[in-house]
Design an enzyme around this catalytic site. Sequence first.
Site, PDB file in Angstrom:
ATOM      1  N   GLU A 177      -7.377  47.750  59.349  1.00  0.00           N
ATOM      2  CA  GLU A 177      -7.323  49.226  59.413  1.00  0.00           C
ATOM      3  C   GLU A 177      -8.713  49.846  59.507  1.00  0.00           C
ATOM      4  O   GLU A 177      -9.155  50.565  58.602  1.00  0.00           O
ATOM      5  CB  GLU A 177      -6.599  49.769  58.180  1.00  0.00           C
ATOM      6  CG  GLU A 177      -5.151  49.362  58.104  1.00  0.00           C
ATOM      7  CD  GLU A 177      -4.394  50.054  56.978  1.00  0.00           C
ATOM      8  OE1 GLU A 177      -5.022  50.466  56.000  1.00  0.00           O
ATOM      9  OE2 GLU A 177      -3.160  50.186  57.089  1.00  0.00           O
ATOM     10  N   GLU A 369       1.616  45.135  59.556  1.00  0.00           N
ATOM     11  CA  GLU A 369       1.990  45.740  58.270  1.00  0.00           C
ATOM     12  C   GLU A 369       3.069  46.788  58.507  1.00  0.00           C
ATOM     13  O   GLU A 369       2.957  47.593  59.438  1.00  0.00           O
ATOM     14  CB  GLU A 369       0.803  46.463  57.604  1.00  0.00           C
ATOM     15  CG  GLU A 369      -0.182  45.554  56.929  1.00  0.00           C
ATOM     16  CD  GLU A 369      -1.260  46.317  56.178  1.00  0.00           C
ATOM     17  OE1 GLU A 369      -0.965  47.376  55.590  1.00  0.00           O
ATOM     18  OE2 GLU A 369      -2.407  45.835  56.193  1.00  0.00           O
TER      19      GLU A 369
HETATM   20  C1  BGP Z   1      -2.582  49.552  54.039  1.00  0.00           C
HETATM   21  C2  BGP Z   1      -3.486  48.421  53.657  1.00  0.00           C
HETATM   22  C3  BGP Z   1      -2.907  47.397  52.761  1.00  0.00           C
HETATM   23  C4  BGP Z   1      -1.801  47.874  51.863  1.00  0.00           C
HETATM   24  C5  BGP Z   1      -0.929  48.962  52.449  1.00  0.00           C
HETATM   25  C6  BGP Z   1      -0.020  49.640  51.460  1.00  0.00           C
HETATM   26  O1  BGP Z   1      -3.318  50.697  54.216  1.00  0.00           O
HETATM   27  O2  BGP Z   1      -3.991  47.713  54.771  1.00  0.00           O
HETATM   28  O3  BGP Z   1      -3.957  46.723  52.143  1.00  0.00           O
HETATM   29  O4  BGP Z   1      -2.162  48.028  50.592  1.00  0.00           O
HETATM   30  O5  BGP Z   1      -1.651  49.938  53.109  1.00  0.00           O
HETATM   31  O6  BGP Z   1      -0.741  50.549  50.696  1.00  0.00           O
HETATM   32  P1  BGP Z   1      -0.580  50.686  49.152  1.00  0.00           P
HETATM   33  O7  BGP Z   1      -0.887  49.342  48.610  1.00  0.00           O
HETATM   34  O8  BGP Z   1      -1.549  51.689  48.719  1.00  0.00           O
HETATM   35  O9  BGP Z   1       0.816  51.082  48.907  1.00  0.00           O
END
Ligand code: BGP
Length: 471
Positions: A177, A369
């Site tokens: 990201e 993701e």
């Molecule tokens: C994205 C990231 C991840 C992950 C996900 C969910 O932005 O790449 O690392 O954590 O989001 O976010 P969160 O863990 O804050 O719910």
Amino acid sequence: MRKDFLWGGATAANQCEGGWQADGRGMAIVDVLPQGENRLPVMQGVMDYRTLPEGTRYPGRDGIDLYGHYKQDIALFAEMGFRCYRFSFSWSRIFPTGEEEQPNEAGLKFYEDFIDELLRYGIEPIVTICHFDLPMHLVEKYGSWRSRAVIDAYLRYCEVIFRRFRNKVRYWITFNEINMLMHLPFMGAGIRFEAGENPLAVKYQAAHHELVASALATKLAHEINPECQVGCMIAAGSVYPYSCRPEDVWESMQKDREAYFFIDVQARGAYPNYAKKLWEREGITVDVTEEDEHILKANTADFIALSYYNSRCVRTDGQGEASGGNVFASAKNPYLTCSQWGWPIDPMGFRITLNALYDRYEKPLFVVENGLGAVDVLTPERTVADDYRIDYLRTHIQAMMQAADEDGVDIMGYTPWGCIDLVSATTGEMSKRYGMIYVDQDNDGHGTGERIRKKSFYWYRDVIANNGANL
Ligand code: BGP
């Protein structure tokens, strides 16, 4: 879906590995991200982690101890039928300060054993080289990516891993990201602002260095193994205008460009005019050399990886409520429901986002993701009836399949986020669970660490077995 579609799951070292001091690992960004109310200002780079009170807990240091459990966890991934697994290397496990002459062999050996374990089950490793991760030494000494010196450190690390895993890893992602740098600069890229600095100028300079590093890593990976593929990655999610008011439409375009900016460079090889104009307007001079321009042009990404959690929405009349959603400020979209953490749920937005990215770049997309963070309750039968998660994943997979089958978007694979419960990036909580595998651990790190299959585990196993035909 195509026969070789890469179904799998995704995690990252910073949120699940633990073992923060094992085998000579050095300190990294995640080790200084606190639990609780100070987390956000530290992630935003507006609070110095060195001023945190004594007794602060740092949940990323222990993660879910994937370091100590990886064989067991990979066996569970294999049981679900994973064809691939996306994970990241912890840079400071391999170069504890980022500046050693020689890498830490114990760190490399750990990843070698890890990858061998995946390959034993026929699971394709998809490696993120840097997932919100940087040795703290580079942050302290150079101010992180604001310095060109970090490009050299990154390339030294890349060279070591590309050579070591030449015959084992075919897919690399240079930065997780990359656009998160604009929103959570310390968590995303180790950037902490000094008094008197222009934050936007610092962020764009750091972005430039990451973009050059990404292009040079792509070049290096191809030199070392012409067969491998190197991807860039965006935190995606199309921005809708709240209304057909032209101002709303224009604003949505501007917001989309904030994210596209990075991929425009990584996929097309040059800075877009709108970026140059923005720098001009803001009085920002980004140090971009002619050589940098050649490097960016000549070494574009092979595929575009993306995370998708939700769409976003903007309105310019100053009315209405705001909505949460993966740290991107957004107006509340009245047509959507939200997760327990206020993130909108929008499967159709996924189809829209995939189409928008493919129309713009015409390069294969890899969904690395997607998922729902929710509170799970362990039943007396020791499982989790996570039908809400199954619903989220089902509707999103359907939307993705429509994008592929009906719209012709070229999609390489799908790895839902946090396939095993792990520490949330933005909140530091364990209770924000994404997994198909429950981990018995609470927000304070208490629990047995036991791994338990949720209902979604069996559901996803069937999805993979049927190549998505049976949702
Ligand atoms: C994205 C990231 C991840 C992950 C996900 C969910 O932005 O790449 O690392 O954590 O989001 O976010 P969160 O863990 O804050 O719910």
